[in-house]
Design an enzyme around this catalytic site. Sequence first.
Site, mmCIF file in Angstrom:
data_model
loop_
_atom_site.group_PDB
_atom_site.id
_atom_site.type_symbol
_atom_site.label_atom_id
_atom_site.label_comp_id
_atom_site.label_asym_id
_atom_site.label_seq_id
_atom_site.Cartn_x
_atom_site.Cartn_y
_atom_site.Cartn_z
ATOM 1 C CG HIS A 143 18.490 30.434 13.612
ATOM 2 N ND1 HIS A 143 18.310 30.083 14.939
ATOM 3 C CD2 HIS A 143 17.475 29.862 12.922
ATOM 4 C CE1 HIS A 143 17.236 29.321 15.037
ATOM 5 N NE2 HIS A 143 16.710 29.166 13.832
ATOM 6 C CG ASP A 184 20.372 32.691 16.435
ATOM 7 O OD1 ASP A 184 19.380 33.436 16.439
ATOM 8 O OD2 ASP A 184 20.311 31.462 16.233
#
EC number: 5.3.1.5
Length: 445
Positions: free
Chosen positions: A99, A102
Site C-alpha cells: 500500500h 506502507d
Amino acid sequence: MAYFPNIGTIPYEGPESRNPLAFKFYNPDEKVGGKTMEEHLRFSVAYWHTFTGDGSDPFGVGNMIRPWNTYSGMDLAKARVEAAFELFEKLNVPFFCFHDVDIAPEGETLSETYKNLDEIVDMIEEYMKTSKTKLLWNTANLFSHPRFVHGAATSCNADVFAYAAAKVKKGLEIAKRLGAENYVFWGGREGYETLLNTDMKLELDNLARFLHMAVDYAKEIGFDGQFLIEPKPKEPTKHQYDFDVATALAFLQTYGLKDHFKFNIEANHATLAGHTFEHELRVARIHGMLGSVDANQGDTLLGWDTDEFPTDLYTTTLAMYEILQNGGLGRGGLNFDAKVRRGSFEPEDLFYAHIAGMDSFAIGLKVAHRLLEDRVFEQFIEERYKSYTEGIGREIVEGTADFKKLEEYALQLGDIRNTSGRLERLKTLLNQYLLEVSAPSGSRS
C-alpha cells in the site's frame, strides 16, 4: 547494513532435511506439468505485514523486534526498503506488494505525501534494477486515516471522494513506473454500519463512478496492468459492498465494469464470508474472473481476519486444484497477506513463516497436479452427471426441452433412483494423494 546477518539464502534441501532455514518441498526450478514451481506459484511478500507490522493488537502495544525500527520518519522508510530487498533476495521470491502508506509516511499535506512517495519510489526503482523481485501489485490505503471514517469512494463527503481519487491516481502512476503486474482495490471502509443514515444507491453509484475513473486514467497514462477487486464481507466495516465474489461480480456486471476487473481472492476473507477458500476460487474461475490470490488462512474458531500463514495442506491443495484448472494465475500470483503471530516476534520468524507457506503451496501444487493428471475427481463428476449427456438430460442442456415436454416425460417415470455421492471415498482418495506426494518417495511430477 545487513538486517538479517545470521541468515543466508534459503536453499532447497528436500523433504528429509531438518534444517529450519531450508525449503523441504518448494524447489523453484523443479518442473511440474511443464512449468517450474516458480512459474506456477509466483510467490509475493506483503510489505505491510512483513516490514511495517509491529505485533500490536487491541490489548497490547507492538512487540516485534525489527532492526530497522531504530529509525523514524523517512529514514525508517528507507531502512525498510533495504531490509525488504535483503529478505526478497534471501527467500528468492519473484514479487512483492504494498500500500502507499506502507512504503512512505503521509505528510501534513497531499503534496508532502506525494514528495515522500516519490523519494521512496526512486529508491525502490533503483533496487529493482538489480533484483529479480518485481512488483505484483500496489494499492492506495483508503481506510486507515480518520478522513476515511465514512468510506472513500462511498463517503458521504465529496471532499473525501476527491482525496481518495488523488491517492489512486498517484498509485496508478507508481504502478506504471514500477511495472506492476496488477493494481488492487480493497474497500475496507466501502460499506455501512446502519441503513438508517445510508443512501446505498448513491454510494454504489459513486463507487462505480470512481472505478470507471480509474479505468479511464489507467488508459490515459498507458498502464496496462490487470485491475483487481478484493472481496471481504466485514471488518473494519460491518457490511462491506464487496461481500464476496458473487456479490462483487453482480456489482461489476450491473455497472459495466466486468471487462476491466478480475478478483484478488483472500482465503481468510472467504472464511469470514462463510465460504471455503476453494468456493470463492471456483466462483471466480467459472466466470473467468480469477486474477490473483492473497495466500493466508483464518481460524474458524475466531470471528476476525487472523491472517495466518497458510499451512493447511488440504486448503493449499484444493486452491491449487482451482488455479491449475484456471490455466494458472496469468499476471497474478500468490501473495502472502499473512503475519507472524504476536508471540513470534524475532526477525528469523519472518523466514520460518514464509518457508512454511511456500512449502505448503508447493505440496498443494504437486498434489493438485497429480489429481488432475489422474482425473481422480473428473471421472467421478462425469459419471455423476452422465444423465445430462443423453436422453432428456441432453435435451435440457441443449435447450430443446420445455415444461410441457418435461411434464410428459415425468408422467411416464417410475421410481426415480439416485446414486451415492461417495464423499467419504473421495476424501480418502484426497488423503492418499496428499500422503503419497508429501512423503519422500512421492516425487513423481
